[in-house]
Every structure is written in C-alpha cells, then in structure tokens.
Design a protein around this motif. Structure first.
Motif, mmCIF file in Angstrom:
data_model
loop_
_atom_site.group_PDB
_atom_site.id
_atom_site.type_symbol
_atom_site.label_atom_id
_atom_site.label_comp_id
_atom_site.label_asym_id
_atom_site.label_seq_id
_atom_site.Cartn_x
_atom_site.Cartn_y
_atom_site.Cartn_z
ATOM 1 N N ASN A 62 68.643 95.569 83.330
ATOM 2 C CA ASN A 62 69.881 95.421 82.569
ATOM 3 C C ASN A 62 70.684 96.714 82.642
ATOM 4 O O ASN A 62 70.121 97.803 82.760
ATOM 5 C CB ASN A 62 69.585 95.106 81.098
ATOM 6 C CG ASN A 62 69.030 93.713 80.921
ATOM 7 O OD1 ASN A 62 69.243 92.842 81.757
ATOM 8 N ND2 ASN A 62 68.303 93.503 79.832
ATOM 9 N N GLU B 58 78.161 82.783 75.542
ATOM 10 C CA GLU B 58 77.214 83.889 75.659
ATOM 11 C C GLU B 58 76.766 84.308 74.261
ATOM 12 O O GLU B 58 77.578 84.362 73.338
ATOM 13 C CB GLU B 58 77.876 85.095 76.349
ATOM 14 C CG GLU B 58 78.334 84.851 77.762
ATOM 15 C CD GLU B 58 77.184 84.657 78.730
ATOM 16 O OE1 GLU B 58 76.115 85.264 78.508
ATOM 17 O OE2 GLU B 58 77.352 83.899 79.693
ATOM 18 N N ALA C 52 76.435 87.108 72.651
ATOM 19 C CA ALA C 52 76.829 88.494 72.917
ATOM 20 C C ALA C 52 77.321 89.208 71.672
ATOM 21 O O ALA C 52 78.161 90.093 71.746
ATOM 22 C CB ALA C 52 77.906 88.527 73.997
ATOM 23 N N ASP D 174 78.115 92.859 71.375
ATOM 24 C CA ASP D 174 77.041 93.614 72.011
ATOM 25 C C ASP D 174 77.584 94.249 73.291
ATOM 26 O O ASP D 174 77.995 93.548 74.216
ATOM 27 C CB ASP D 174 75.875 92.676 72.329
ATOM 28 C CG ASP D 174 74.679 93.394 72.922
ATOM 29 O OD1 ASP D 174 74.824 93.955 74.030
ATOM 30 O OD2 ASP D 174 73.607 93.378 72.297
ATOM 31 N N GLN E 99 76.212 95.982 75.825
ATOM 32 C CA GLN E 99 75.498 95.765 77.079
ATOM 33 C C GLN E 99 75.748 94.368 77.632
ATOM 34 O O GLN E 99 76.070 94.190 78.811
ATOM 35 C CB GLN E 99 73.998 95.985 76.870
ATOM 36 C CG GLN E 99 73.167 95.781 78.132
ATOM 37 C CD GLN E 99 71.701 96.108 77.898
ATOM 38 O OE1 GLN E 99 71.376 97.151 77.358
ATOM 39 N NE2 GLN E 99 70.828 95.205 78.300
ATOM 40 N N LYS E 100 75.644 93.372 76.762
ATOM 41 C CA LYS E 100 75.837 91.991 77.218
ATOM 42 C C LYS E 100 77.280 91.743 77.636
ATOM 43 O O LYS E 100 77.550 91.046 78.618
ATOM 44 C CB LYS E 100 75.426 91.023 76.113
ATOM 45 C CG LYS E 100 73.928 91.009 75.838
ATOM 46 C CD LYS E 100 73.578 90.018 74.738
ATOM 47 C CE LYS E 100 72.072 89.992 74.483
ATOM 48 N NZ LYS E 100 71.714 89.055 73.387
ATOM 49 N N GLN F 133 77.969 93.387 81.048
ATOM 50 C CA GLN F 133 77.351 92.613 82.128
ATOM 51 C C GLN F 133 78.200 91.392 82.463
ATOM 52 O O GLN F 133 78.429 91.076 83.638
ATOM 53 C CB GLN F 133 75.943 92.166 81.718
ATOM 54 C CG GLN F 133 74.905 93.270 81.726
ATOM 55 C CD GLN F 133 73.546 92.772 81.282
ATOM 56 O OE1 GLN F 133 73.447 91.838 80.489
ATOM 57 N NE2 GLN F 133 72.498 93.387 81.788
ATOM 58 N N LYS F 134 78.669 90.719 81.424
ATOM 59 C CA LYS F 134 79.450 89.503 81.652
ATOM 60 C C LYS F 134 80.802 89.824 82.277
ATOM 61 O O LYS F 134 81.262 89.125 83.187
ATOM 62 C CB LYS F 134 79.646 88.757 80.325
ATOM 63 C CG LYS F 134 80.124 87.328 80.504
ATOM 64 C CD LYS F 134 79.128 86.517 81.306
ATOM 65 C CE LYS F 134 79.645 85.116 81.587
ATOM 66 N NZ LYS F 134 78.734 84.369 82.472
#
Length: 468
Positions: free
Chosen positions: A27, A64, A66, A85, A87-88, A91-92
């Motif tokens: 991640n 998501e 998220a 969030d 990090q999430k 990433q998305k």
C-alpha cells in the motif's frame, strides 16, 4: 525518504540459489514530520454521540470504504463529520487519473455536515484537478479542489506547518435560529417568499486552535439546494445570499431535476448563507414591450430595479453608474468589495459600492483621466467593453482567431466607426451571441443603450454562461 512523498515497497528474496520474484507493491505510504504543536491539543465543546464507523465514499461513482463518520452534538445541534482516509483516497485517485469526483454522501439528518481532509490531501487533489462533492438531503456542494486554495490557507496559518497537519473542513449547515430571524426580516423588507430554508456553506483550514476561512473563489462554485416536497418548482425565482446585516443579493440560479428531485442550482463566487426565494415582478410599462420577458425576469431576480414599484422606463437611456450596478448584481457580486479610484464618485453616492466592486473585478476602468463619468449615458461600445470583461469572470469563451475581429466588424455597415479599444470586445460580444446588430445591419457603437436592451443583454450573458 522525503517527507510528503508517497512510496510503495516490494520485497524480493535472494540467496546462493538465486533471486526470487518481486512481491506485489505494498500500500502507498506517505511519511510526514509532525509540525511543532501538532494539529490537536485543543479542547472541544462537542459531546460524542456515536463512535467512529467506516463510511462509503464515491470516487467517480465507484464505492470505496475510504473514510470514517462520527456524530456529535454541539449545543442543540447534531454534527456529522466524515473524515477521509488519506492512504485509500490517494490510491484511488492514482488509479482514476485526472478530474476525478470524490463524493461524500451523508444520509443522516444532522444540523451540520462536515467533510474533513488534511491539507496534503487537498494539495494532491488539486494537482489532479479533482473535485470534492458533499451530498446531504438538503444540499449538494460541488467544490473543485483548487478553489479551496490550500496555498493561501497555508500562508495564513504558517509555512512552517506541514500541510498534513492542517485540517480542512467543508461544511454544510442548517442556519442558526439567529440567522433565520435575519432572513425573515429581510423577507419582510424585500417582499419575497422563502422557498427553501437558509443554509450556511463554509470552508475552514484549522491548526492548533487557529482557523482560516475561505470565503471567496476565483471561479463560480456550484451548490444545489433541494426544493422541498410540495413546492411548485415554477414558483422558484432565484437563490440569494443573506449577509449578517440582513442585506440580500441575487446569485445566478436555475432550477434543475436530478433523479426526479428538484434543486435550485446556485452559482456563486463566495461562501455565505444562501436561501431560495419566489419574487415575481411585472412592470406595467413593459407590458407590451419587446423586452418584456427579459425585463420582468431580471427584475424578479433582483438584477434590475424599477423607478418605482411597478414602472421600469424601458426606453430610457441608461447611465454608466446604472450599468455598472446592474452588472455587479447580475454576476452576484457583493457591493463594496474594493477601492474607489475615481474623483467623480463620492462615498455618499448610491452607486459608490457598486463602482468599488466593478473596479475590483476589473469590469470598469474609467476614462483614464481619474474620472468615471457615472452620470454620462453609456454608449454601446462602452457597454460591450464591460460585458467582455464580465465574460472573463463567467468563463464564457469567445476565441477570436487572426483576422476574425476585422471580419466580424466588417459585417456591419458602421463597424469601422468602433473605437480601437472596443473592437475586440465588440467582436467577442457578437461572436458569443450576447449582442447583435440592429435591424439595419448596424452595430451603432457610438449610440446610447436603453434600459430594456440592458435587461436583455444581462439575461443573455447569464444564460450563455450557463449560470441561469
């Protein structure tokens, strides 16, 4: 590793037998050095009503997990906060590419709904031209990340504070009882009917007890206010901004339908308290006039006003002061937002606040000799020059290629009479369809312009800019 830079990691086994395959990337991880003092430490007056739970966030319509949602109480108001969030989300956004829309849907009936990010998340969204959308039962706030202007927030809070430590809150709130009373008093004075209850839209940057509010944007930002069930959508005239002192101003608004539900789509350059009203006006002396529809529409929207309760004087030539005031109202700008550089405009003049705002937004520049000539009749070429500058604000594009200005002006019998300073503006107004020539194929650049024509032009400007 560098603070603020996102990394992924792979693992690869090696021994005397050789090298194995690499693992899939981990991640994404973004290291940060906490700023002195951190973002916490302050006391809170809110009372927890529920523990953090995961919440579904949409990225380009794809669900998501998220974020987390917390509901608290603040005085007699319920507050729902959705914290994204990092990090999430990153990433998305990396997989979705540019111009992704991040939607935070909140179905709970809270008085205050807050979407919360940190400054680094906003900066990353800005770099990808992403849009943040907060969606409640009462309103939908669509906010391009660049309009949050995280750099300006950082500048005010302190450049030594890491963006990761700055909390960004985008808030949609039911107006307080005090604000509702202000709106009600404004209703009585203005003679309009409230269609949708007032809502406050706010953006704040917060660090270590210090809050910086973003109240202005450099482009129109869209917010949708739900039209209550049972209200005839044809009985919606416009959205309004209600200032703390009760002053009311029009903001460009149109009624739209989404999934069978009616909304007032309000386009504004500011954050504030907004409401939706019904304010029908019909001027007696416009009853049989060619511009009747435009005059009554602009009057109902509080863009133009009559000489008394029901007379407009549509065929009277308009002054430069009147034109500037109408332009400021049409764009939904707040009067008194700047400085007055003109010697012939006094603070006591009714139009002085409008002149200040028109100068601040670079709509007017005066004659170049220190005067504006507020009581002079405005000519058509002067009016078109101001309109072309307003087009920059509404982002109505009229791209003019080489030779096109001359070609457009040559289409009129008197185009050659246009002043050099006005030629590009006239061509832009003609090409965009805001202004047309007269029936005798004349553009009449030196002629004055009537109040009826101005109402029609303002309506066209807002419609072609897709603001109403």
């Amino acid at each position: 590793m560098t603070n603020g830079t996102t990394y992924t990691f792979t693992v690869q086994a090696r021994n005397e037998e050789g090298t194995g395959p690499s693992s899939i990337p981990s991640n994404a991880v973004t290291p940060y050095k906490p700023s002195k003092g951190g973002s916490g430490g302050g006391s809170t007056t809110t009372t927890p009503a529920s523990t953090d739970t995961s919440v579904k966030v949409l990225v380009n319509g794809k669900v998501e997990n998220a974020g987390t949602v917390t509901t608290t109480t603040k005085g007699n108001q319920t507050v729902t906060t959705v914290k994204l969030d990092q990090q999430k989300l990153e990433q998305k956004l990396a997989s979705e590419g540019y111009k992704a829309v991040v939607t935070i849907p909140v179905s709970t009936k809270s008085d205050i709904v807050i979407g919360e990010l940190n400054g680094q998340m906003v900066k990353n969204m800005e770099s990808k031209q992403a849009v943040l959308e907060i969606k409640t039962g009462a309103a939908i706030y669509t906010l391009p990340a660049q309009q949050i202007n995280i750099d300006a927030i950082s500048e005010q809070i302190g450049r030594n504070v890491a963006l990761h430590d700055i909390k960004i809150q985008v808030e949609i709130a039911k107006s307080t009882e005090e604000t509702v009373k202000v709106v009600e008093n404004s209703r009585k004075k203005g003679g309009f009917t409230i269609v949708a209850a007032p809502i406050d839209f706010t953006i704040k940057g917060i660090y270590d007890g210090k809050a910086v509010e973003i109240s202005k944007f450099n482009a129109y930002v869209e917010r949708l206010m739900a039209i209550p069930e049972g209200i005839d959508p044809s009985k919606v005239t416009t959205g309004i901004v209600v200032e703390a002192d009760g002053t009311v101003r029009h903001v460009p608004t149109e009624v739209i339908v989404i999934d069978g539900k009616y909304y007032a789509k309000i386009n504004s350059l500011t954050n504030s308290t907004y409401s939706v009203v019904w304010h029908p006006l019909e001027f007696k002396d416009a009853e049989n006039h060619w511009a009747k529809a435009a005059i009554n529409d602009m009057g109902s929207r509080m863009v133009v006003s009559g000489v008394d309760n029901d007379m407009y004087e549509p065929d009277r030539d308009i002054t430069r002061a009147e034109f500037a005031a109408i332009m400021v109202r049409a764009l939904g700008l707040k009067p008194g937002e700047g400085m007055n550089p003109f010697e012939d405009v006094k603070v006591s003049d009714w139009y002085s606040d409008y002149i200040e705002t028109a100068v601040a937004y670079k709509i007017i520049s005066g004659y170049g000799n220190g005067n504006f000539g507020p009581m002079d009749k405005i000519t058509r070429e002067q009016a078109m020059t101001m309109i072309s500058r307003a087009m920059n604000i509404t982002e109505l594009k009229a791209e003019l290629v080489n030779g096109e200005i001359e070609k457009l002006l040559e289409g009129f019998g008197d185009g050659v009479q246009s002043a050099d300073y006005a030629k590009r503006a006239i061509a832009a107004c003609v090409k965009s369809g805001i202004v047309s020539g007269r029936s005798d194929n004349m553009i009449a650049p030196k002629d004055n312009i009537t109040r009826a024509k101005v109402a029609a032009i303002m309506q066209r400007l807002l419609k072609k800019s897709k603001l109403i």
